[in-house]
Design an enzyme around this catalytic site. Structure first.
Site, PDB file in Angstrom:
ATOM      1  N   ALA A  84       2.364 -11.087 -29.079  1.00  0.00           N
ATOM      2  CA  ALA A  84       3.545 -10.484 -28.458  1.00  0.00           C
ATOM      3  C   ALA A  84       4.099 -11.484 -27.463  1.00  0.00           C
ATOM      4  O   ALA A  84       3.379 -12.397 -27.045  1.00  0.00           O
ATOM      5  CB  ALA A  84       3.143  -9.218 -27.693  1.00  0.00           C
ATOM      6  N   HIS A 517     -13.132 -13.708 -23.209  1.00  0.00           N
ATOM      7  CA  HIS A 517     -12.839 -14.638 -22.115  1.00  0.00           C
ATOM      8  C   HIS A 517     -13.138 -16.063 -22.597  1.00  0.00           C
ATOM      9  O   HIS A 517     -14.029 -16.728 -22.093  1.00  0.00           O
ATOM     10  CB  HIS A 517     -13.699 -14.327 -20.888  1.00  0.00           C
ATOM     11  CG  HIS A 517     -13.393 -13.012 -20.241  1.00  0.00           C
ATOM     12  ND1 HIS A 517     -14.139 -12.512 -19.184  1.00  0.00           N
ATOM     13  CD2 HIS A 517     -12.420 -12.106 -20.465  1.00  0.00           C
ATOM     14  CE1 HIS A 517     -13.632 -11.353 -18.812  1.00  0.00           C
ATOM     15  NE2 HIS A 517     -12.596 -11.071 -19.579  1.00  0.00           N
ATOM     16  N   HIS A 560     -12.142 -12.935 -13.418  1.00  0.00           N
ATOM     17  CA  HIS A 560     -11.505 -12.590 -14.696  1.00  0.00           C
ATOM     18  C   HIS A 560     -10.425 -13.634 -14.947  1.00  0.00           C
ATOM     19  O   HIS A 560      -9.819 -14.149 -14.001  1.00  0.00           O
ATOM     20  CB  HIS A 560     -10.968 -11.161 -14.658  1.00  0.00           C
ATOM     21  CG  HIS A 560     -12.051 -10.150 -14.823  1.00  0.00           C
ATOM     22  ND1 HIS A 560     -12.109  -9.272 -15.873  1.00  0.00           N
ATOM     23  CD2 HIS A 560     -13.158  -9.913 -14.087  1.00  0.00           C
ATOM     24  CE1 HIS A 560     -13.192  -8.524 -15.767  1.00  0.00           C
ATOM     25  NE2 HIS A 560     -13.847  -8.893 -14.685  1.00  0.00           N
TER      26      HIS A 560
HETATM   27  C1  LIG Z   1      -9.209  -7.078 -24.923  1.00  0.00           C
HETATM   28  C2  LIG Z   1      -9.076  -8.084 -23.820  1.00  0.00           C
HETATM   29  C3  LIG Z   1      -9.306  -7.706 -22.501  1.00  0.00           C
HETATM   30  C4  LIG Z   1      -9.171  -8.655 -21.483  1.00  0.00           C
HETATM   31  N1  LIG Z   1      -9.273  -8.243 -20.191  1.00  0.00           N
HETATM   32  C5  LIG Z   1      -8.984  -9.104 -19.199  1.00  0.00           C
HETATM   33  C6  LIG Z   1      -8.903  -8.653 -17.852  1.00  0.00           C
HETATM   34  O1  LIG Z   1      -9.092  -7.482 -17.554  1.00  0.00           O
HETATM   35  N2  LIG Z   1      -8.592  -9.565 -16.887  1.00  0.00           N
HETATM   36  C7  LIG Z   1      -8.377 -10.879 -17.194  1.00  0.00           C
HETATM   37  O2  LIG Z   1      -8.129 -11.656 -16.280  1.00  0.00           O
HETATM   38  N3  LIG Z   1      -8.441 -11.323 -18.461  1.00  0.00           N
HETATM   39  C8  LIG Z   1      -8.717 -10.471 -19.472  1.00  0.00           C
HETATM   40  N4  LIG Z   1      -8.737 -10.904 -20.756  1.00  0.00           N
HETATM   41  C9  LIG Z   1      -8.553 -12.347 -21.032  1.00  0.00           C
HETATM   42  C10 LIG Z   1      -7.143 -12.846 -20.771  1.00  0.00           C
HETATM   43  O3  LIG Z   1      -6.195 -11.852 -21.056  1.00  0.00           O
HETATM   44  C11 LIG Z   1      -6.882 -14.106 -21.612  1.00  0.00           C
HETATM   45  O4  LIG Z   1      -7.881 -15.053 -21.326  1.00  0.00           O
HETATM   46  C12 LIG Z   1      -5.529 -14.748 -21.303  1.00  0.00           C
HETATM   47  O5  LIG Z   1      -4.513 -13.776 -21.350  1.00  0.00           O
HETATM   48  C13 LIG Z   1      -5.236 -15.856 -22.301  1.00  0.00           C
HETATM   49  O6  LIG Z   1      -3.994 -16.440 -21.990  1.00  0.00           O
HETATM   50  P1  LIG Z   1      -3.442 -17.682 -22.823  1.00  0.00           P
HETATM   51  O7  LIG Z   1      -2.141 -18.039 -22.232  1.00  0.00           O
HETATM   52  O8  LIG Z   1      -4.497 -18.715 -22.914  1.00  0.00           O
HETATM   53  O9  LIG Z   1      -3.248 -17.128 -24.309  1.00  0.00           O
HETATM   54  P2  LIG Z   1      -2.388 -15.908 -24.821  1.00  0.00           P
HETATM   55  O10 LIG Z   1      -1.956 -15.043 -23.714  1.00  0.00           O
HETATM   56  O11 LIG Z   1      -3.174 -15.281 -25.916  1.00  0.00           O
HETATM   57  O12 LIG Z   1      -1.080 -16.589 -25.400  1.00  0.00           O
HETATM   58  C14 LIG Z   1      -1.032 -17.278 -26.618  1.00  0.00           C
HETATM   59  C15 LIG Z   1       0.271 -16.897 -27.312  1.00  0.00           C
HETATM   60  O13 LIG Z   1       0.502 -17.808 -28.365  1.00  0.00           O
HETATM   61  C16 LIG Z   1       0.942 -17.101 -29.503  1.00  0.00           C
HETATM   62  N5  LIG Z   1       0.594 -17.932 -30.653  1.00  0.00           N
HETATM   63  C17 LIG Z   1      -0.638 -18.262 -31.094  1.00  0.00           C
HETATM   64  N6  LIG Z   1      -0.547 -19.137 -32.104  1.00  0.00           N
HETATM   65  C18 LIG Z   1       0.761 -19.390 -32.290  1.00  0.00           C
HETATM   66  C19 LIG Z   1       1.475 -20.233 -33.162  1.00  0.00           C
HETATM   67  N7  LIG Z   1       0.835 -21.015 -34.044  1.00  0.00           N
HETATM   68  N8  LIG Z   1       2.819 -20.226 -33.090  1.00  0.00           N
HETATM   69  C20 LIG Z   1       3.485 -19.448 -32.195  1.00  0.00           C
HETATM   70  N9  LIG Z   1       2.848 -18.631 -31.341  1.00  0.00           N
HETATM   71  C21 LIG Z   1       1.495 -18.616 -31.373  1.00  0.00           C
HETATM   72  C22 LIG Z   1       0.237 -15.775 -29.433  1.00  0.00           C
HETATM   73  O14 LIG Z   1       0.899 -14.787 -30.180  1.00  0.00           O
HETATM   74  C23 LIG Z   1       0.254 -15.510 -27.935  1.00  0.00           C
HETATM   75  O15 LIG Z   1       1.404 -14.811 -27.545  1.00  0.00           O
HETATM   76  C24 LIG Z   1      -8.859  -9.991 -21.801  1.00  0.00           C
HETATM   77  C25 LIG Z   1      -8.629 -10.368 -23.129  1.00  0.00           C
HETATM   78  C26 LIG Z   1      -8.720  -9.415 -24.131  1.00  0.00           C
HETATM   79  C27 LIG Z   1      -8.428  -9.823 -25.539  1.00  0.00           C
END
Ligand SMILES: Cc1cc2nc3c(=O)[nH]c(=O)nc-3n(C[C@H](O)[C@H](O)[C@H](O)COP(=O)(O)OP(=O)(O)OC[C@H]3O[C@@H](n4cnc5c(N)ncnc54)[C@H](O)[C@@H]3O)c2cc1C
Length: 584
Positions: A84, A517, A560
């Site tokens: 999303a 995580h 977290h």
């Molecule tokens: C169920 C769950 C509960 C959690 N609870 C917590 C919590 O309570 N507190 C906390 O701090 N953390 C929590 N986490 C962890 C935290 O949310 C994540 O570590 C963090 O949001 C990851 O951020 P990011 O920017 O690395 O990746 P993401 O936020 O996952 O962003 C990656 C984005 O890239 C997009 N994408 C991927 N591949 C492609 C592609 N090839 N082309 C185009 N778009 C693509 C995806 O759709 C996504 O939107 C939780 C995670 C989960 C799954």
């Protein structure tokens, strides 16, 4: 269309960077995001939805499967990840908890000058907009330190009304106190040990609304003409033609090839930089599809090597999660969450010194295990570099300054139906897994090969076992014991009061689940340690490709993820904005 910066992934970190870079109206920024705009999806917006896991296995969840895990009964596990605008912050548990100071200081010692608590704390304060808990919550024991929160940033944090019935909180706090863990006023100060009720990323109200990175960083600026989100799935970087693969010069990306909604390949040009923010499970795949990674793996996939970087997709760290469940006679309505952070001494008691010494001697063997488990990748991993990173982690966990970090987190949740759950996870697992492209076939673009290798290193089971026994003692304390009618997981039939350690270890191995995580798969570390990005988050061997997401975190931490990730992304945006290219 031509942009100055193309960001791959409009998730938690990607939108921070998109917002900050597009503050200058002449700088053109595009984000390629596979998911859509979910601001009207109640499974995203309603903060209470997390408790019922409303978003899981819906179209906004990638729901990746791992390969079967020998350390977990040979079962495959599911990684829920947000698909999303807003990424995983749109479906996560919303806990907003900073780390211990020592945890971030450890990153600096892995070849990252300037990456430490002192440099990240101001960004964390600047990102936050904190609302005090109401009088009812405070009367139930929710404490905070007003001085360690920010009040004007984009991320709203607070305590939700739907989650706010605190009937059991005093009993839970007293129970932990009997076990030696005292209340901690606020984890935002960089010292997590103790019991606290932590803020969540939400806008308090009735109902409470999730504040994901889309709400915080994108909606307020979505009308900027120089910022565009494009729906598509990024496949690979496009390299400047005169860059020969493996050239001694740094390779320059001129854009990104992505698949549009009809599956057609489209190239988006970037005149300045490409920033990968696709998350820990997908950023390594974009690198590998672009010829950046482990030569053994790339050759097997038939992808020409552009930059040989054996660390891509390796160093995978997640915190395995086990649960002890009780039935209680308490009449709590709504879900009550409190978090307890235990130090190595809390977990191992008088055995701490022995455990510290014996595990130190085990580090070379653990490094061997990790390297040989890596298969193709292992052939090019440097065993002594892997050992050096494990040693840095060992120094952090078992170093001289006891209390500097914490080893286990317990999340104690009381549900309205009288059930009390104590989840726990070892914050610094020594096992290492990997994520790689399973195939170069474009039809498999959304199917990474994920192998977390939970429990590869025996220490992780030992720590989880000690923690589970502590969680079992919780239900027998004077404060909670009279309220507990039954321990339902593990039931006394399976694990009687006099269960042996061997029985407890079996329980851990058969019931462990992922914690979501994930860090480390494109780690910010010196190249000789297996790092993928330098301290400016630039991919080694490239001139203009950076990574800004959870994958760059080299070592796990006690907190977290997002509270730290927002600070990392804000700092990354500042680094990019200060580079001469930004203003050029
Ligand atoms: C169920 C769950 C509960 C959690 N609870 C917590 C919590 O309570 N507190 C906390 O701090 N953390 C929590 N986490 C962890 C935290 O949310 C994540 O570590 C963090 O949001 C990851 O951020 P990011 O920017 O690395 O990746 P993401 O936020 O996952 O962003 C990656 C984005 O890239 C997009 N994408 C991927 N591949 C492609 C592609 N090839 N082309 C185009 N778009 C693509 C995806 O759709 C996504 O939107 C939780 C995670 C989960 C799954």
């Amino acid at each position: 269309e031509v942009f100055d910066y193309v960001i791959v992934g409009g998730g938690t970190a990607g939108l921070v960077v998109a917002n900050r870079l597009s503050e200058t109206p002449t700088v053109r920024v595009a984000v390629i995001e596979a998911g859509g705009d979910e601001r009207n999806n109640p499974n995203v917006t309603l903060a209470s939805g997390y408790i019922t896991m409303a978003a899981y296995n819906t179209p906004i969840d990638w729901a990746y499967q791992t390969v079967p895990q020998p350390g977990v009964n040979n079962t495959p596990l599911t990684y829920h990840q947000g698909k999303a605008i807003g990424g995983t912050s749109a479906i996560n548990g919303m806990a907003y908890v900073r780390s211990n100071q020592a945890d971030l200081d450890a990153w600096e010692r892995l070849g990252n000058p300037g990456w430490n608590w002192a440099s990240l704390y101001p960004y964390s304060m600047g990102a936050e907009n904190f609302t005090f808990p109401g009088p009812g919550l405070q009367a139930s024991g929710v404490t905070f330190d007003a001085a360690v929160h920010g009040y004007s940033g984009p991320i709203h944090t607070g305590y939700g009304s739907a989650l706010g019935n605190m009937t059991l909180t005093p009993a839970v706090q007293d129970a932990w106190e009997e076990l030696g863990l005292l209340p901690n006023v606020d984890t935002g100060r960089g010292k997590n040990r103790g019991v606290s009720a932590n803020p969540l990323t939400l806008e308090p109200g009735s109902p409470s609304i999730r504040c994901d990175s889309a709400r915080a960083y994108w909606y307020p600026v979505e009308d900027r003409p120089n910022l565009k989100i494009i729906k598509g799935t990024a496949r690979r970087l496009v390299w400047r033609k005169n860059n020969k693969p493996c050239s001694k010069k740094a390779n320059t990306a001129t854009g990104v090839e992505y698949l549009d909604e009809d599956g057609q390949a489209v190239v988006l040009s970037a005149t300045k930089e490409v920033i990968l923010s696709a998350g820990s499970l997908r950023t390594p795949l974009v690198l590998e599809s672009s010829g950046v990674g482990n030569q053994g793996i790339l050759k097997r996939l038939g992808i020409p090597v552009v930059v040989s970087l054996p660390g891509v997709g390796e160093n995978f760290q997640d915190q395995g999660n086990n649960i002890v469940f009780y039935n209680t006679t308490a009449n709590a309505t709504g879900a009550v969450v409190s978090q307890t952070w235990a130090s190595p001494a809390d977990v191992f008691g008088s055995d701490l010194a022995d455990i510290a010494n014996s595990t130190r001697n085990e580090l070379p063997r653990w490094a061997d295990l990790i390297v040989s488990a890596s298969g193709d990748a292992g052939a090019l991993l440097n065993r002594s570099a892997v050992e050096a990173v494990l040693r840095a982690q060992h120094d952090l966990v078992f170093g001289d300054s006891e209390g500097a970090t914490t080893l286990v987190e317990f999340v104690t949740t009381a549900f309205g139906n009288g059930m009390l759950m104590s989840q726990h996870w070892t914050l610094f697992p020594f096992s290492r897994g990997s994520v790689h492209l399973a195939s170069a076939d474009v039809s498999k673009i959304n199917e990474p090969r994920i192998d977390p290798r939970f429990n590869l290193v025996d220490f992780d089971i030992t720590a989880q076992t000690q923690a589970a026994k502590l969680a079992a003692r919780l239900g027998k304390t004077d404060a909670l014991g009279p309220l507990v009618s039954e321990r339902i997981r593990p039931s006394l039939d399976i694990l009687p009061e006099n269960a042996t350690d061997a029985q407890w270890r079996e329980f851990i191995k058969t019931t462990l689940d992922v914690d979501h995580h994930i860090v480390g798969t494109a780690a910010m570390m010196s190249r000789d340690l297996g790092g993928v990005v330098d301290p400016e988050l630039r991919v080694y061997g490239t001139a203009n490709v950076r990574v800004v997401d959870m994958s760059v975190i080299p070592l796990h931490f006690s907190g977290h993820p997002v509270a730290t990730l927002y600070a990392v992304a804000e700092r990354a945006a500042d680094i990019i904005r200060r580079s001469p290219l930004y203003a050029a």
